[in-house]
Write a protein that holds these residues in place. Structure first.
Motif, PDB file in Angstrom:
ATOM      1  N   MET A 177      -6.013 -13.144  -9.565  1.00  6.31           N
ATOM      2  CA  MET A 177      -4.555 -12.763  -9.262  1.00  6.31           C
ATOM      3  C   MET A 177      -3.608 -11.560 -10.141  1.00  6.31           C
ATOM      4  O   MET A 177      -3.255 -10.773  -9.268  1.00  6.31           O
ATOM      5  CB  MET A 177      -3.997 -13.778 -10.013  1.00  6.31           C
ATOM      6  CG  MET A 177      -2.731 -14.471  -8.480  1.00  6.31           C
ATOM      7  SD  MET A 177      -2.787 -14.635  -7.496  1.00  6.31           S
ATOM      8  CE  MET A 177      -0.668 -13.997  -7.684  1.00  6.31           C
ATOM      9  N   GLU A 222      -1.644  -4.097  -5.980  1.00  6.45           N
ATOM     10  CA  GLU A 222      -0.506  -3.806  -5.334  1.00  6.45           C
ATOM     11  C   GLU A 222       0.743  -3.112  -5.606  1.00  6.45           C
ATOM     12  O   GLU A 222       1.288  -1.869  -5.331  1.00  6.45           O
ATOM     13  CB  GLU A 222       0.590  -5.656  -5.002  1.00  6.45           C
ATOM     14  CG  GLU A 222      -0.680  -5.910  -3.814  1.00  6.45           C
ATOM     15  CD  GLU A 222       0.433  -7.397  -3.574  1.00  6.45           C
ATOM     16  OE1 GLU A 222       1.043  -8.102  -4.266  1.00  6.45           O
ATOM     17  OE2 GLU A 222       0.466  -8.547  -2.734  1.00  6.45           O
ATOM     18  N   ARG A 244       0.950   0.465  -5.083  1.00  2.35           N
ATOM     19  CA  ARG A 244       0.693   0.496  -4.031  1.00  2.35           C
ATOM     20  C   ARG A 244       1.159   2.428  -3.600  1.00  2.35           C
ATOM     21  O   ARG A 244       2.767   1.959  -4.872  1.00  2.35           O
ATOM     22  CB  ARG A 244       1.289  -0.099  -3.274  1.00  2.35           C
ATOM     23  CG  ARG A 244       0.795   0.260  -1.674  1.00  2.35           C
ATOM     24  CD  ARG A 244       1.718  -1.258  -0.896  1.00  2.35           C
ATOM     25  NE  ARG A 244       1.284  -2.237  -0.751  1.00  2.35           N
ATOM     26  CZ  ARG A 244       2.647  -3.002  -0.121  1.00  2.35           C
ATOM     27  NH1 ARG A 244       3.713  -3.124   0.216  1.00  2.35           N
ATOM     28  NH2 ARG A 244       1.527  -4.260   0.076  1.00  2.35           N
ATOM     29  N   PRO A 245       1.185   3.309  -2.805  1.00  7.73           N
ATOM     30  CA  PRO A 245       1.347   4.482  -2.504  1.00  7.73           C
ATOM     31  C   PRO A 245       3.800   4.650  -2.349  1.00  7.73           C
ATOM     32  O   PRO A 245       3.165   2.931  -1.979  1.00  7.73           O
ATOM     33  CB  PRO A 245       1.087   5.446  -2.012  1.00  7.73           C
ATOM     34  CG  PRO A 245      -0.283   4.730  -1.659  1.00  7.73           C
ATOM     35  CD  PRO A 245      -0.252   3.023  -2.373  1.00  7.73           C
ATOM     36  N   CYS A 266      13.386  -1.946  -6.325  1.00 14.15           N
ATOM     37  CA  CYS A 266      12.100  -0.646  -6.168  1.00 14.15           C
ATOM     38  C   CYS A 266      12.791   0.563  -5.801  1.00 14.15           C
ATOM     39  O   CYS A 266      11.416   0.408  -4.522  1.00 14.15           O
ATOM     40  CB  CYS A 266      11.312  -1.974  -5.740  1.00 14.15           C
ATOM     41  SG  CYS A 266      11.142  -2.291  -4.233  1.00 14.15           S
ATOM     42  N   GLU A 286       9.681   2.974  -5.352  1.00 15.36           N
ATOM     43  CA  GLU A 286       8.937   3.056  -4.379  1.00 15.36           C
ATOM     44  C   GLU A 286       8.800   3.623  -3.208  1.00 15.36           C
ATOM     45  O   GLU A 286       8.631   3.684  -2.136  1.00 15.36           O
ATOM     46  CB  GLU A 286       8.467   1.206  -4.219  1.00 15.36           C
ATOM     47  CG  GLU A 286       7.884   1.104  -5.442  1.00 15.36           C
ATOM     48  CD  GLU A 286       7.907  -0.144  -5.149  1.00 15.36           C
ATOM     49  OE1 GLU A 286       6.373  -0.929  -4.449  1.00 15.36           O
ATOM     50  OE2 GLU A 286       6.874  -0.897  -6.306  1.00 15.36           O
TER      51      GLU A 286
END
Lengths: 183, 183
Positions: free
Chosen positions: A1, A8, A11-12, A50, A53
């Motif tokens: 997990m 995760e 991730r780009p 976020c 991101e």
């Protein structure tokens, strides 16, 4: 997990491409449809928790002189005249981009902006092919009668031909400015 | 600034609506294009760091019996026969939804799923009008020759008529299954 979460988290960034246009009044005023498209990105798509991101790729396609109206009466007598005209066109384009970059900066979202030249719908698809964004966002005036205009006409073409998912932010008819030149 | 952040953090969840279809093979297998659309939502649109800020609204539109092929030869002699047929159709639809709900659960993303009935393109626009999602996601086979099929035909109609931004996840031609029935 824990491994999955770590995978995760690397991730780009989500690359969101936005093609912007100026209002009918001309540079440097942004079109209502382009502002709407950025509004949607900043208030609906991007989650405040976020912001880091996302990266917004903003570009504006300038239509070559032969299709324009401004400077039609200009007479160029030297190479410098022509160079100076090109510089002015570029400066106008940059002034338009400034509005969008400023808003991204204010929202603290990473962005990149540039100018391109050519037939907007073809250039938009070409840029999308080169940059491979996760999403291409286009504003549209949402009016059948004005669909020949820059964004309207380009957006349906790009929705069919761009090599990535495309979202068209259509304007509600009630948002049509009372003065069409404000469009 | 603190106030602004606080206002931002209570921004409502992003409501992402997804209309799903079954494969040509029939229930309960989901179509490749619907799976692609969910893949895009889960891997590109949703940011892992704020999963709690999204809600996926999944629905499947069942086409009324007169347009279907299954059960064409059925003879109904009692009201119970008809009721039982309806129940079966509903169960098949629910089995399709199960795939999508399960994937959302696994990804720990909030979702809601339901069945509707009617002409898919009209029902999709109607559901979008009622639920007012921030984004409607539709898969498309991306093949001109198959555009009459469920999703292809519906997606272009919805892109023009839905009262919200629509993103169509087109399939790359290279992703076409070798057996068309797997579509």
């Amino acid at each position: 997990m824990a491994e999955q979460e770590s995978a995760e988290s690397i991730r780009p960034k989500m690359q969101v491409m936005l093609a912007v246009s100026h209002s009918i009044k001309g540079y440097p005023k942004p079109s209502v449809s382009s502002r709407n498209a950025l509004d949607w990105i900043l208030t609906k798509l991007l989650r405040p928790c976020c912001k880091k991101e996302y990266k917004i790729l903003i570009f504006h396609v300038q239509i070559p002189d032969e299709d324009g109206y401004e400077d039609m009466d200009s007479i160029y007598t030297t190479v410098n005249d022509i160079r100076s005209h090109h510089k002015t066109e570029k400066q106008k384009g940059l002034a338009l981009l400034e509005y969008f970059v400023k808003r991204c900066n204010e929202a603290e979202v990473d962005c990149e902006a540039w100018l391109s030249k050519g037939d907007p719908k073809l250039v938009i698809c070409k840029e999308a092919k080169e940059r491979q964004p996760d999403l291409l966002v286009l504003g549209s005036r949402g009016l059948g009668t004005l669909q020949r205009m820059f964004v309207g006409g380009s957006s349906s073409y790009c929705a069919k031909n761009a090599p990535c998912p495309v979202v068209i932010i259509r304007r509600d008819p009630s948002e049509t400015p009372s003065d069409p030149l404000d469009d």
